[in-house]
Design a protein around this motif. Structure first.
Motif, mmCIF file in Angstrom:
data_model
loop_
_atom_site.group_PDB
_atom_site.id
_atom_site.type_symbol
_atom_site.label_atom_id
_atom_site.label_comp_id
_atom_site.label_asym_id
_atom_site.label_seq_id
_atom_site.Cartn_x
_atom_site.Cartn_y
_atom_site.Cartn_z
ATOM 1 N N LEU A 192 0.853 -1.183 0.000
ATOM 2 C CA LEU A 192 0.000 0.000 0.000
ATOM 3 C C LEU A 192 0.895 1.242 0.000
ATOM 4 C CD1 LEU A 192 -2.835 -1.069 2.465
ATOM 5 C CD2 LEU A 192 -2.730 -1.334 -0.016
ATOM 6 N N GLY A 193 0.333 2.390 0.327
ATOM 7 C CA GLY A 193 1.097 3.627 0.269
ATOM 8 C C GLY A 193 0.553 4.541 -0.808
ATOM 9 N N PRO A 194 1.196 5.670 -1.027
ATOM 10 C CA PRO A 194 0.631 6.690 -1.923
ATOM 11 C C PRO A 194 0.716 6.334 -3.400
ATOM 12 C CG PRO A 194 2.786 7.372 -1.121
ATOM 13 C CD PRO A 194 2.446 6.123 -0.373
ATOM 14 N N ALA A 195 -0.436 6.439 -4.067
ATOM 15 C CA ALA A 195 -0.466 6.350 -5.527
ATOM 16 C C ALA A 195 -0.012 7.683 -6.096
ATOM 17 C CB ALA A 195 -1.867 6.024 -6.011
ATOM 18 N N ALA A 325 1.897 -0.184 9.223
ATOM 19 C CA ALA A 325 0.916 -0.662 8.245
ATOM 20 C C ALA A 325 -0.294 0.258 8.167
ATOM 21 C CB ALA A 325 0.480 -2.080 8.610
ATOM 22 N N THR A 326 -0.748 0.761 9.312
ATOM 23 C CA THR A 326 -1.907 1.659 9.312
ATOM 24 C C THR A 326 -1.605 2.948 8.542
ATOM 25 O OG1 THR A 326 -1.167 2.426 11.484
ATOM 26 C CG2 THR A 326 -2.909 0.777 11.445
ATOM 27 N N ASP A 327 -0.410 3.485 8.714
ATOM 28 C CA ASP A 327 -0.049 4.710 8.009
ATOM 29 C C ASP A 327 0.066 4.475 6.504
ATOM 30 O OD1 ASP A 327 -0.020 6.222 10.328
ATOM 31 O OD2 ASP A 327 2.117 5.891 10.689
ATOM 32 N N TYR A 330 -3.494 4.557 5.280
ATOM 33 C CA TYR A 330 -3.993 5.930 5.224
ATOM 34 C C TYR A 330 -3.403 6.673 4.030
ATOM 35 C CZ TYR A 330 -5.449 5.099 10.098
ATOM 36 O OH TYR A 330 -6.019 4.607 11.242
ATOM 37 N N ALA A 331 -2.122 6.451 3.756
ATOM 38 C CA ALA A 331 -1.487 7.109 2.606
ATOM 39 C C ALA A 331 -2.149 6.684 1.300
ATOM 40 C CB ALA A 331 0.007 6.795 2.578
ATOM 41 N N SER A 332 -2.524 5.408 1.199
ATOM 42 C CA SER A 332 -3.244 4.934 0.013
ATOM 43 C C SER A 332 -4.573 5.645 -0.124
ATOM 44 C CB SER A 332 -3.496 3.424 0.111
ATOM 45 O OG SER A 332 -2.305 2.695 0.059
#
Length: 344
Positions: A192-195, A325-327, A330-332
């Motif tokens: 996950l993470g920012p697109a 993992a939660t962050d 959230y970034a996603s």
């Protein structure tokens, strides 16, 4: 070392684009591959917007299924990050549609690197090559010494099998005709993470499914999560650390059930709460919904299973410190909302 040439295959992809930026930040001379050189303008615009400064890398056209272009792409490179691999939005009818390009693409990258005198190739594999096909014998905690069994089709999808088969082929090559070329693999969990744009990775479907209003309740599914920026960071660390040659590194943080992740997202994004499922969906209904939802069909082997792979090796050897993992989740969500993919 600053200025050394580094090739990133599949540079337009989720992990690869973040790896490109991580390498540029460290001063490397980065180039990429894509199926078409025409991808360069769009990629550079996306990288520039995300980085907040001008970014320009050259793109070499290569195809995982063809030999053309590989020699030019790797010429004069000290390192190669082989990240390109087919990731489906739905399961193919024929598993070879994924397995063959994953395996043959890895071998093409390795052979071209060996011929060009590349020092080390870092290959993106997956926990799919570690945690699947075990049946009831699966250890409670897996590590880099463990391998999935791709022959157990009940506990694998075509994608999972492709990752195991491709990584096995890579190590076999290094132990044979590729001797002298250094290989390191990075094995991420759910990324996950920012697109960087609205053209997002299939792995972000986890967030889209939970926030898109398509699920009446959360299926009994769960994954370890890792932020894409940490996967990129681990790629670079695995490239630079002398003792990382010949090693596998799991990239993973905490395990979260969909229901737990839904609760976290509901609390974080109250304006979207009506679209986020509450409670758990019985597994029998999940199997029915999967008949009409291609994304759910891909993850049926995960129903009611908790697979956990330890990333302690990367933390100890490479001083890798992942984002929670939660962050990452959230970034996603933040990025998918910002790009208009998720709407209230």
């Amino acid at each position: 070392m600053s200025g050394e040439k580094v090739l990133v295959t599949g540079a337009t992809g989720f992990i690869a684009s973040h790896t490109v930026l991580a390498l540029l930040e460290r001063g490397y001379d980065v180039r990429g591959t894509a199926r078409s050189a025409s991808s360069a303008d769009k990629l550079n615009a996306t990288l520039s917007e995300f980085a907040g400064k001008p970014v320009k890398i050259d793109i070499f056209p290569v195809d995982l299924n063809r030999d053309d272009g590989w020699d030019a792409a790797v010429a004069d490179c000290t390192y190669v990050h082989h990240i390109a691999s087919p990731i489906p939005s739905s399961l193919p009818r024929d598993a070879d549609e994924l397995i063959v390009p994953a395996r043959e693409g890895a071998l093409r990258a390795l052979r071209a690197s060996k011929a060009a005198g590349v020092k080390r190739i870092v290959m993106t594999s997956s926990v799919a090559a570690i945690a699947y096909g075990w049946g009831d014998a699966r250890p409670e905690v897996l590590d880099e010494s463990d391998w999935s069994n791709p022959d157990n089709h009940k506990d694998n999808t075509a994608y999972m099998r492709s990752k195991t088969i491709a990584e096995r082929a890579a190590w076999d090559y290094i132990e044979g005709e590729g001797a002298g070329l250094e290989l390191t693999t990075v094995n991420p969990s759910a990324v996950l993470g920012p697109a960087m744009s609205g053209d997002f990775s299939a792995s972000l479907e986890i967030i889209l499914q939970l926030m898109g209003g398509g699920l009446p309740a959360a299926p009994r599914l769960g994954f370890q999560i890792v932020d894409v920026r940490d996967v990129a960071d681990l790629h670079v660390k695995a490239m630079e650390h002398p003792e990382a040659a010949g090693e596998r590194f799991i990239a993973a943080d905490d395990f979260l059930w969909f229901s737990d992740l839904a609760d976290l997202l509901r609390a974080r994004y109250p304006d979207y709460s009506k679209r986020i499922p509450k409670g758990e969906l019985p597994s029998a209904l999940v199997r029915i919904f999967a008949m009409f939802n291609p994304v759910l069909k891909q993850i049926l082997p995960e129903l009611n299973k908790r697979r956990y792979a330890s990333s302690q090796k990367a933390r100890d050897m490479l001083q890798w410190k992942p984002i929670a993992a939660t962050d990452a989740a959230y970034a996603s969500a933040d990025s998918l909302i910002a790009h208009g993919v998720i709407k209230a």
